[in-house]
Write a protein that holds these residues in place. Structure first.
Motif, mmCIF file in Angstrom:
data_model
loop_
_atom_site.group_PDB
_atom_site.id
_atom_site.type_symbol
_atom_site.label_atom_id
_atom_site.label_comp_id
_atom_site.label_asym_id
_atom_site.label_seq_id
_atom_site.Cartn_x
_atom_site.Cartn_y
_atom_site.Cartn_z
ATOM 1 N N GLU A 53 67.573 46.394 19.285
ATOM 2 C CA GLU A 53 67.826 45.306 18.321
ATOM 3 C C GLU A 53 66.784 44.286 18.427
ATOM 4 O O GLU A 53 66.289 44.083 17.397
ATOM 5 C CB GLU A 53 69.133 44.823 18.367
ATOM 6 N N LYS A 54 66.238 44.003 19.604
ATOM 7 C CA LYS A 54 65.303 43.041 19.768
ATOM 8 C C LYS A 54 63.996 43.606 19.189
ATOM 9 O O LYS A 54 63.223 42.812 18.492
ATOM 10 C CB LYS A 54 65.117 42.428 21.252
ATOM 11 N N VAL A 55 63.683 44.585 19.559
ATOM 12 C CA VAL A 55 62.461 45.353 19.050
ATOM 13 C C VAL A 55 62.393 45.478 17.473
ATOM 14 O O VAL A 55 61.425 45.092 17.028
ATOM 15 C CB VAL A 55 62.252 46.615 19.463
ATOM 16 N N LYS A 56 63.423 45.520 16.918
ATOM 17 C CA LYS A 56 63.628 45.764 15.556
ATOM 18 C C LYS A 56 63.242 44.453 14.896
ATOM 19 O O LYS A 56 62.650 44.221 13.939
ATOM 20 C CB LYS A 56 65.155 46.230 15.023
ATOM 21 N N PRO A 83 52.526 32.706 18.568
ATOM 22 C CA PRO A 83 53.130 32.674 19.922
ATOM 23 C C PRO A 83 54.031 31.595 19.911
ATOM 24 O O PRO A 83 53.952 30.651 19.493
ATOM 25 C CB PRO A 83 51.843 32.149 20.864
ATOM 26 N N GLY A 84 55.179 32.095 20.749
ATOM 27 C CA GLY A 84 56.334 31.183 20.802
ATOM 28 C C GLY A 84 57.391 31.302 19.433
ATOM 29 O O GLY A 84 58.670 30.491 19.370
ATOM 30 N N VAL A 85 56.861 31.712 18.361
ATOM 31 C CA VAL A 85 57.838 31.693 17.360
ATOM 32 C C VAL A 85 58.047 33.197 17.019
ATOM 33 O O VAL A 85 57.191 34.100 16.587
ATOM 34 C CB VAL A 85 56.955 31.290 16.066
ATOM 35 N N SER A 86 59.209 33.582 17.268
ATOM 36 C CA SER A 86 59.980 34.976 17.161
ATOM 37 C C SER A 86 61.299 34.774 16.872
ATOM 38 O O SER A 86 62.201 34.308 17.754
ATOM 39 C CB SER A 86 59.485 35.987 18.446
ATOM 40 N N PRO A 87 61.770 35.922 16.080
ATOM 41 C CA PRO A 87 63.246 35.846 16.141
ATOM 42 C C PRO A 87 63.988 36.314 17.207
ATOM 43 O O PRO A 87 65.159 36.310 17.387
ATOM 44 C CB PRO A 87 63.474 36.914 14.668
ATOM 45 N N ALA A 88 63.483 37.088 17.933
ATOM 46 C CA ALA A 88 63.863 37.884 19.317
ATOM 47 C C ALA A 88 64.100 36.680 20.418
ATOM 48 O O ALA A 88 64.734 36.991 21.272
ATOM 49 C CB ALA A 88 63.150 39.006 19.741
ATOM 50 N N THR A 89 63.576 35.677 20.395
ATOM 51 C CA THR A 89 63.728 34.526 21.550
ATOM 52 C C THR A 89 64.455 33.542 20.966
ATOM 53 O O THR A 89 64.933 33.174 19.865
ATOM 54 C CB THR A 89 62.386 34.108 21.786
#
Length: 151
Positions: A111-114, A145-151
């Motif tokens: 899910e995180k990879v998707k 960097p630092g902007v990601s829906p997985a984090t």
């Protein structure tokens, strides 16, 4: 023009020859001999066990199990990569296991990879590389960097 990128740490395979000797005989012909640096399977098993013992003694905090300090398949891979040098393999292996811990590889889910894939930062190319593996292209302009829906 084509650009081919290799994963970090990839090296061209080097010939596995540890010693080459030339001897000159009286008839002015040369004799050539090669000694391989690849140990026999019994010897490589002993080296794997030696690495496991060192890791158990010196790095008890490292995890066990798959991709841990007792994963014999991974230990053998690192031994081959370091030309069967136990000390070098232990050093590189501990760094790799610590990196996996710090990066959170055990928490990585499909899910995180998707979610990250949907950002458009990267995509799988239609063609394969020279070894028949899929090619992942990364669009650097889409990476923040630092902007990601997985984090």
């Amino acid at each position: 023009m084509a650009l081919r990128m290799c994963p970090h740490g990839y090296r061209q395979p080097q010939p596995l020859i540890s010693a080459v000797s030339f001897t000159k005989s009286a008839s002015r012909s040369f004799r050539f001999s090669v000694r391989s640096s690849i140990p026999e399977s019994g010897q490589s098993r002993k080296l794997v066990l030696e690495v496991k013992e060192k890791l158990a003694k010196d790095y008890r905090s490292l995890p066990l199990g798959k991709y841990g300090r007792d994963d014999e398949e991974m230990i053998l891979w690192f031994l081959k990569d370091r030309r069967f040098s136990v000390d070098e393999a232990v050093g590189k292996l501990t760094k790799a296991i610590k990196w996996r811990q710090n990066f959170g590889m055990s928490e990585l889910t499909e899910e995180k990879v998707k979610r990250v894939a949907e950002t458009g930062k990267s995509y799988v190319h239609d063609s394969f590389d020279v070894n028949g593996r899929p090619v992942l292209l990364v669009v650097a302009s889409n990476h923040f960097p630092g902007v990601s829906p997985a984090t």
